[in-house]
Write a protein that holds these residues in place. Structure first.
Motif, PDB file in Angstrom:
ATOM      1  N   ARG A   1      39.717  33.812  51.540  1.00  0.00           N
ATOM      2  CA  ARG A   1      39.214  35.163  51.779  1.00  0.00           C
ATOM      3  C   ARG A   1      38.746  35.849  50.493  1.00  0.00           C
ATOM      4  N   HIS A   2      38.687  35.109  49.406  1.00  0.00           N
ATOM      5  CA  HIS A   2      38.314  35.664  48.104  1.00  0.00           C
ATOM      6  C   HIS A   2      36.829  35.457  47.812  1.00  0.00           C
ATOM      7  N   ALA A   3      36.168  36.503  47.358  1.00  0.00           N
ATOM      8  CA  ALA A   3      34.802  36.416  46.842  1.00  0.00           C
ATOM      9  C   ALA A   3      34.833  36.980  45.427  1.00  0.00           C
ATOM     10  N   VAL A   4      34.586  36.121  44.443  1.00  0.00           N
ATOM     11  CA  VAL A   4      34.665  36.513  43.040  1.00  0.00           C
ATOM     12  C   VAL A   4      33.244  36.672  42.498  1.00  0.00           C
ATOM     13  N   ILE A   5      32.910  37.875  42.064  1.00  0.00           N
ATOM     14  CA  ILE A   5      31.562  38.204  41.620  1.00  0.00           C
ATOM     15  C   ILE A   5      31.628  38.786  40.205  1.00  0.00           C
ATOM     16  N   THR A   6      30.583  38.531  39.412  1.00  0.00           N
ATOM     17  CA  THR A   6      30.499  39.077  38.061  1.00  0.00           C
ATOM     18  C   THR A   6      29.465  40.191  38.010  1.00  0.00           C
ATOM     19  N   ASN A   7      29.867  41.340  37.479  1.00  0.00           N
ATOM     20  CA  ASN A   7      28.936  42.430  37.212  1.00  0.00           C
ATOM     21  C   ASN A   7      28.310  42.165  35.851  1.00  0.00           C
ATOM     22  N   GLU A   8      27.053  41.753  35.845  1.00  0.00           N
ATOM     23  CA  GLU A   8      26.416  41.347  34.597  1.00  0.00           C
ATOM     24  C   GLU A   8      26.246  42.500  33.618  1.00  0.00           C
ATOM     25  N   GLU A   9      26.327  43.734  34.105  1.00  0.00           N
ATOM     26  CA  GLU A   9      26.134  44.881  33.213  1.00  0.00           C
ATOM     27  C   GLU A   9      27.309  45.081  32.266  1.00  0.00           C
ATOM     28  N   ASP A  10      28.534  44.875  32.758  1.00  0.00           N
ATOM     29  CA  ASP A  10      29.708  45.069  31.893  1.00  0.00           C
ATOM     30  C   ASP A  10      30.534  43.797  31.725  1.00  0.00           C
ATOM     31  N   HIS A  11      30.005  42.656  32.228  1.00  0.00           N
ATOM     32  CA  HIS A  11      30.683  41.356  32.116  1.00  0.00           C
ATOM     33  C   HIS A  11      32.033  41.343  32.827  1.00  0.00           C
ATOM     34  N   LEU A  12      32.204  42.211  33.798  1.00  0.00           N
ATOM     35  CA  LEU A  12      33.484  42.297  34.503  1.00  0.00           C
ATOM     36  C   LEU A  12      33.436  41.488  35.785  1.00  0.00           C
ATOM     37  N   LYS A  13      34.403  40.577  35.923  1.00  0.00           N
ATOM     38  CA  LYS A  13      34.574  39.848  37.173  1.00  0.00           C
ATOM     39  C   LYS A  13      35.475  40.664  38.091  1.00  0.00           C
ATOM     40  N   PHE A  14      35.090  40.758  39.347  1.00  0.00           N
ATOM     41  CA  PHE A  14      35.930  41.462  40.307  1.00  0.00           C
ATOM     42  C   PHE A  14      36.021  40.649  41.580  1.00  0.00           C
ATOM     43  N   VAL A  15      37.032  40.951  42.390  1.00  0.00           N
ATOM     44  CA  VAL A  15      37.303  40.161  43.580  1.00  0.00           C
ATOM     45  C   VAL A  15      37.290  41.055  44.819  1.00  0.00           C
ATOM     46  N   VAL A  16      36.587  40.606  45.840  1.00  0.00           N
ATOM     47  CA  VAL A  16      36.641  41.244  47.152  1.00  0.00           C
ATOM     48  C   VAL A  16      37.468  40.318  48.035  1.00  0.00           C
ATOM     49  N   VAL A  17      38.641  40.765  48.408  1.00  0.00           N
ATOM     50  CA  VAL A  17      39.578  39.942  49.175  1.00  0.00           C
ATOM     51  C   VAL A  17      39.654  40.481  50.595  1.00  0.00           C
ATOM     52  N   SER A  18      39.208  39.700  51.568  1.00  0.00           N
ATOM     53  CA  SER A  18      39.228  40.152  52.955  1.00  0.00           C
ATOM     54  C   SER A  18      39.233  38.964  53.914  1.00  0.00           C
ATOM     55  N   TRP A  19      39.953  39.102  55.000  1.00  0.00           N
ATOM     56  CA  TRP A  19      39.945  38.048  56.007  1.00  0.00           C
ATOM     57  C   TRP A  19      38.539  37.852  56.572  1.00  0.00           C
ATOM     58  N   ARG A  20      37.683  38.864  56.440  1.00  0.00           N
ATOM     59  CA  ARG A  20      36.317  38.751  56.942  1.00  0.00           C
ATOM     60  C   ARG A  20      35.476  37.773  56.109  1.00  0.00           C
ATOM     61  N   ASN A  21      35.920  37.447  54.901  1.00  0.00           N
ATOM     62  CA  ASN A  21      35.195  36.513  54.037  1.00  0.00           C
ATOM     63  C   ASN A  21      35.455  35.051  54.376  1.00  0.00           C
ATOM     64  N   ILE A  22      36.447  34.769  55.190  1.00  0.00           N
ATOM     65  CA  ILE A  22      36.829  33.382  55.447  1.00  0.00           C
ATOM     66  C   ILE A  22      35.736  32.692  56.264  1.00  0.00           C
ATOM     67  N   PRO A  23      35.179  31.585  55.758  1.00  0.00           N
ATOM     68  CA  PRO A  23      34.165  30.871  56.536  1.00  0.00           C
ATOM     69  C   PRO A  23      34.700  30.460  57.912  1.00  0.00           C
ATOM     70  N   LEU A  24      33.805  30.360  58.877  1.00  0.00           N
ATOM     71  CA  LEU A  24      34.206  29.908  60.206  1.00  0.00           C
ATOM     72  C   LEU A  24      34.528  28.422  60.197  1.00  0.00           C
ATOM     73  N   VAL A  25      33.795  27.669  59.374  1.00  0.00           N
ATOM     74  CA  VAL A  25      33.964  26.212  59.306  1.00  0.00           C
ATOM     75  C   VAL A  25      33.850  25.770  57.855  1.00  0.00           C
ATOM     76  N   SER A  26      34.724  24.851  57.444  1.00  0.00           N
ATOM     77  CA  SER A  26      34.597  24.248  56.113  1.00  0.00           C
ATOM     78  C   SER A  26      34.394  22.748  56.247  1.00  0.00           C
ATOM     79  N   PHE A  27      33.677  22.175  55.275  1.00  0.00           N
ATOM     80  CA  PHE A  27      33.427  20.737  55.231  1.00  0.00           C
ATOM     81  C   PHE A  27      33.846  20.222  53.866  1.00  0.00           C
ATOM     82  N   ASN A  28      34.753  19.264  53.829  1.00  0.00           N
ATOM     83  CA  ASN A  28      35.183  18.636  52.577  1.00  0.00           C
ATOM     84  C   ASN A  28      34.992  17.132  52.693  1.00  0.00           C
ATOM     85  N   ASP A  29      33.897  16.670  52.114  1.00  0.00           N
ATOM     86  CA  ASP A  29      33.533  15.258  52.161  1.00  0.00           C
ATOM     87  C   ASP A  29      33.662  14.677  50.753  1.00  0.00           C
TER      88      ASP A  29
END
Length: 390
Positions: free
Chosen positions: A151-179
């Protein structure tokens, strides 16, 4: 344990050699008429690589698509805005991410701003999303971040070099593939970095204040698998058995931290990665032993158990002596796969530590760390990692 806890993961997870061929059929089942395939340009160019195989599967199922190749390492706000623009111009209705953590985080970010507003910086934090993302599937190509499951989305704000995290159950993919077959060509340095990320993500949830019996069992198994497989995968990237074990470990670690959360290693690593645009797994590995040695006094029994999981004979040792053996095991793994000896290697500068420490304590991962520290504590930990971990 008398508390309640929830357990979050994608509703469907495909694992094993050849599962990438199932993408088209699953997209059709989810009524994806035109997904935006989110990936890196370098992956698109690989002959019969993961992007090519994804497209072939979509074509076979009769599913249209558009390709966005604007993903950068440590994905930036500009990347997700460019992805949103293409999504709208191409009249897409869903998202398929193909790659490692950067592709998955970028795809999540695109989905977030499509449905929750353009200013993603205002959505940093835990469960801040009011609206669901477009349908999302994730094709994973590295055994590391676990982002295809979480549920984590880690994004970098290029203006201040700050990484931030949006944590939400809504971010969880419906399906994952690990091959694991998609990972045979991953370079040695990337294998080491992403593998160390999985190693950290199997340790932090185990000592997190939010751990539970399910995540404990996942962490234990992941640690053992990584100890067996990561050095071999780094030494011989074509070893299918080692790659398969690393994928299994990465999935277990991802499930664990998706539910038990992480700690100061990730909170501090996000600042390193954001400030110096450095590989996330390397940042985590460079901080692992320093932070966990600091954490020892908060839960020595948990660290003593980690030592036993890592194969140390703790007979006759005190709890704290046994706990310290786990730090030896962490240090040994990082050194074995070629992690540098200091955060100097990624360009860290002591004058940046105060701001980085302040932001680390605000990071969504900081709150589950077993020991509660001050800004000066975090500055001191950065300095210790700067002075050298070996």
């Amino acid at each position: 344990m008398n508390r309640q806890f929830d357990f979050l993961m994608p509703s469907v997870n495909f694992f094993g050699p050849g599962v990438i061929a199932k993408i088209g059929d699953r997209a059709k089942m989810l009524n994806m008429h035109k997904p935006l395939v989110v990936t890196q340009e370098s992956l698109e160019k690989i002959e019969n690589g993961p992007v090519v195989q994804t497209i072939e599967s979509l074509k076979k199922a009769g599913v249209d698509y558009a390709i966005f190749t604007g993903v950068e390492p440590n994905p930036k706000i500009r990347n997700i805005k460019a992805g949103k623009k293409m999504y709208e111009e191409e009249k897409c209705d869903s998202i398929i991410t193909v790659g490692g953590g950067s592709a998955h985080d970028c795809g999540k970010g695109i989905g977030i701003i499509l449905t929750n507003g353009d200013d993603i910086t205002k959505l940093a934090g835990i469960e801040t999303l009011d609206n669901p993302l477009p349908p999302l599937m994730a094709v994973n190509t590295t055994a590391g971040t676990g982002s295809e499951l979480t549920r984590h989305a880690v994004i970098t704000n290029e203006e201040d070099h700050l990484k931030f995290v949006v944590v939400s159950w809504r971010n969880i993919p419906l399906v994952s593939f690990n091959d694991p077959m998609l990972m045979l060509g991953v370079p040695k340095s990337v294998t080491a970095a992403t593998g160390c990320d999985a190693f950290v993500q199997s340790i932090e949830p185990y000592v997190s204040v939010d751990h539970n019996p399910i995540t404990d069992s996942q962490c234990k198994e992941a640690i053992q698998l990584i100890q067996e497989a990561l050095p071999e995968a780094v030494a011989n990237g074509q070893n299918v058995e080692a790659r398969t074990k690393m994928v299994e470990a990465e999935m277990l670690a991802g499930m664990a931290f998706n539910n038990a959360n992480l700690g100061y290693v990730h909170a501090m690593a996000h600042q390193l990665g954001g400030q110096y645009d450095a590989p996330h797994g390397v940042c985590c590995a460079l901080l692992l032993t320093t932070v966990e040695e600091y954490n020892l006094i908060a839960c020595p029994d948990r660290f003593a158990e980690l030592a036993r999981i890592m194969g140390y004979d703790t007979t006759g040792l005190t709890t704290m002596q046994a706990a310290e053996k786990s730090i030896d095991g962490m240090r040994e793994m990082c050194k074995a796969v070629g992690i540098p000896s200091s955060i100097k290697a990624i360009g860290a500068k002591p004058e940046d530590f105060p701001l980085m420490a302040e932001n680390a304590l605000k990071d969504g991962n900081a709150f589950s760390n077993p020991r509660k520290g001050t800004k000066q504590d975090i500055i001191d930990l950065y300095q210790k990692a700067y002075d050298g971990i070996y």
